[in-house]
Design a protein around this motif. Structure first.
Motif, mmCIF file in Angstrom:
data_model
loop_
_atom_site.group_PDB
_atom_site.id
_atom_site.type_symbol
_atom_site.label_atom_id
_atom_site.label_comp_id
_atom_site.label_asym_id
_atom_site.label_seq_id
_atom_site.Cartn_x
_atom_site.Cartn_y
_atom_site.Cartn_z
ATOM 1 N N ASN A 1 0.866 -1.181 0.000
ATOM 2 C CA ASN A 1 0.000 0.000 0.000
ATOM 3 C C ASN A 1 0.899 1.226 0.000
ATOM 4 O O ASN A 1 1.127 1.854 1.022
ATOM 5 C CB ASN A 1 -0.932 -0.006 1.214
ATOM 6 C CG ASN A 1 -1.953 1.132 1.159
ATOM 7 O OD1 ASN A 1 -2.168 1.725 0.108
ATOM 8 N ND2 ASN A 1 -2.557 1.440 2.294
ATOM 9 N N ALA B 1 -2.977 12.170 -5.334
ATOM 10 C CA ALA B 1 -2.273 11.075 -4.689
ATOM 11 C C ALA B 1 -2.363 9.838 -5.563
ATOM 12 O O ALA B 1 -3.399 9.584 -6.183
ATOM 13 C CB ALA B 1 -2.865 10.799 -3.307
ATOM 14 N N TYR C 1 -9.154 11.055 1.002
ATOM 15 C CA TYR C 1 -9.091 11.253 -0.436
ATOM 16 C C TYR C 1 -10.384 10.800 -1.111
ATOM 17 O O TYR C 1 -11.111 9.953 -0.595
ATOM 18 C CB TYR C 1 -7.918 10.469 -1.040
ATOM 19 C CG TYR C 1 -6.578 10.942 -0.536
ATOM 20 C CD1 TYR C 1 -5.886 11.958 -1.181
ATOM 21 C CD2 TYR C 1 -6.001 10.373 0.599
ATOM 22 C CE1 TYR C 1 -4.658 12.398 -0.719
ATOM 23 C CE2 TYR C 1 -4.778 10.807 1.072
ATOM 24 C CZ TYR C 1 -4.111 11.824 0.416
ATOM 25 O OH TYR C 1 -2.905 12.258 0.880
ATOM 26 N N GLU D 1 -9.521 5.185 1.904
ATOM 27 C CA GLU D 1 -8.794 6.255 2.575
ATOM 28 C C GLU D 1 -9.736 7.451 2.654
ATOM 29 O O GLU D 1 -10.045 8.091 1.651
ATOM 30 C CB GLU D 1 -7.520 6.613 1.788
ATOM 31 C CG GLU D 1 -6.568 5.446 1.571
ATOM 32 C CD GLU D 1 -5.837 5.068 2.852
ATOM 33 O OE1 GLU D 1 -5.854 5.870 3.810
ATOM 34 O OE2 GLU D 1 -5.262 3.968 2.892
ATOM 35 N N TRP E 1 2.123 5.025 -1.389
ATOM 36 C CA TRP E 1 1.485 6.281 -1.814
ATOM 37 C C TRP E 1 2.528 7.292 -2.271
ATOM 38 O O TRP E 1 3.636 7.352 -1.750
ATOM 39 C CB TRP E 1 0.696 6.883 -0.646
ATOM 40 C CG TRP E 1 -0.579 6.147 -0.349
ATOM 41 C CD1 TRP E 1 -0.699 4.934 0.263
ATOM 42 C CD2 TRP E 1 -1.894 6.585 -0.653
ATOM 43 N NE1 TRP E 1 -2.012 4.589 0.354
ATOM 44 C CE2 TRP E 1 -2.776 5.579 -0.185
ATOM 45 C CE3 TRP E 1 -2.422 7.725 -1.255
ATOM 46 C CZ2 TRP E 1 -4.164 5.684 -0.312
ATOM 47 C CZ3 TRP E 1 -3.806 7.840 -1.382
ATOM 48 C CH2 TRP E 1 -4.657 6.824 -0.920
ATOM 49 N N GLN F 1 -1.774 5.671 -5.598
ATOM 50 C CA GLN F 1 -1.682 4.516 -4.715
ATOM 51 C C GLN F 1 -1.242 3.286 -5.498
ATOM 52 O O GLN F 1 -1.777 3.005 -6.574
ATOM 53 C CB GLN F 1 -3.043 4.256 -4.059
ATOM 54 C CG GLN F 1 -3.043 3.102 -3.077
ATOM 55 C CD GLN F 1 -4.444 2.765 -2.596
ATOM 56 O OE1 GLN F 1 -5.410 2.928 -3.333
ATOM 57 N NE2 GLN F 1 -4.552 2.297 -1.366
ATOM 58 N N ARG G 1 2.259 11.543 -3.237
ATOM 59 C CA ARG G 1 1.335 12.676 -3.264
ATOM 60 C C ARG G 1 2.026 13.925 -3.760
ATOM 61 O O ARG G 1 3.194 14.166 -3.457
ATOM 62 C CB ARG G 1 0.768 12.938 -1.861
ATOM 63 C CG ARG G 1 -0.474 13.824 -1.881
ATOM 64 C CD ARG G 1 -0.798 14.366 -0.493
ATOM 65 N NE ARG G 1 0.146 15.422 -0.116
ATOM 66 C CZ ARG G 1 0.002 16.172 0.978
ATOM 67 N NH1 ARG G 1 -1.013 15.952 1.799
ATOM 68 N NH2 ARG G 1 0.873 17.115 1.258
#
Length: 209
Positions: free
Chosen positions: A22, A110, A68, A65, A24, A112, A26
């Motif tokens: 997971n 963002a 977001y 999430e 990320w 993912q 951004r």
């Protein structure tokens, strides 16, 4: 390196040997500048996990999430293998998505990753505008398009030495084009229209002897 052997700067992740990824990435704050809809163009490469030995497989569980709003899941049309790497063949994917209903000062984007072998080559964020235009002796300013398919009504102002005959208006479309001109301006007395502007008339008198 691209096909021309030129180095490229990318963001990469390839944690395919471990499950339950997971990851990320951004951006910083992207100013909205009055736009109600923005477009995001993403260019990326994806490696075929079957070309990597010993990959246990990845979990595609959905991660919620709350901070977001999910735009979309992006899938690659083309993936590359170890042979492509050796031959310096780049299989670049390009995807465009739009984000509408914007009202705050700006936004963050963002990205993912749930366990792919991917390189993000470029991200371009843009919005559309209707460019400054002069029509029927009226000037229409550079205008940010509306959200969704809404038309933005824009009132024009007469060019120098012109006056309103009927209030000039046009509509700025969501695609950045001007539509449906209404009304017009005319040159004031003593002026005539020449190439979209008003030019003073000159009179010549001859005296015959």
């Amino acid at each position: 390196m691209d096909e021309r052997n030129i180095p490229m700067r990318t963001y990469q992740v390839c944690n395919v040997m471990e499950a339950n990824q997971n990851n990320w990435l951004r951006t910083g704050l992207i100013q909205r500048e009055g736009a109600q809809r923005v477009y995001v163009e993403i260019k990326f490469t994806l490696r075929d996990c079957n070309s990597l030995p010993g990959v246990p497989g990845t979990s595609l569980r959905h991660i919620r999430e709350s901070q977001y709003v999910k735009i979309d899941t992006i899938a690659a049309d083309e993936s590359f293998t170890q042979t492509d790497v050796g031959d310096r063949v780049m299989k670049l994917n390009t995807e465009v998505r739009d984000i509408s209903g914007l009202s705050k000062r700006g936004l963050y984007l963002a990205f993912q990753d749930l366990g792919a072998c991917i390189a993000l080559v470029s991200v371009r964020v843009f919005y559309k505008r209707c460019p400054l235009a002069v029509l029927n002796l009226a000037r229409f300013p550079d205008t940010v398009t509306g959200g969704d398919s809404a038309l933005v009504e824009v009132r024009g102002t007469c060019v120098e030495d012109a006056e309103e005959l009927e209030g000039p208006r046009m509509f700025c479309s969501a695609d950045g084009g001007w539509l449906v001109p209404i009304g017009r301006c005319v040159c004031r007395p003593g002026f005539e229209e020449v190439d979209g502007h008003c030019q003073r008339k000159y009179y010549f008198f001859y005296c015959l002897k």
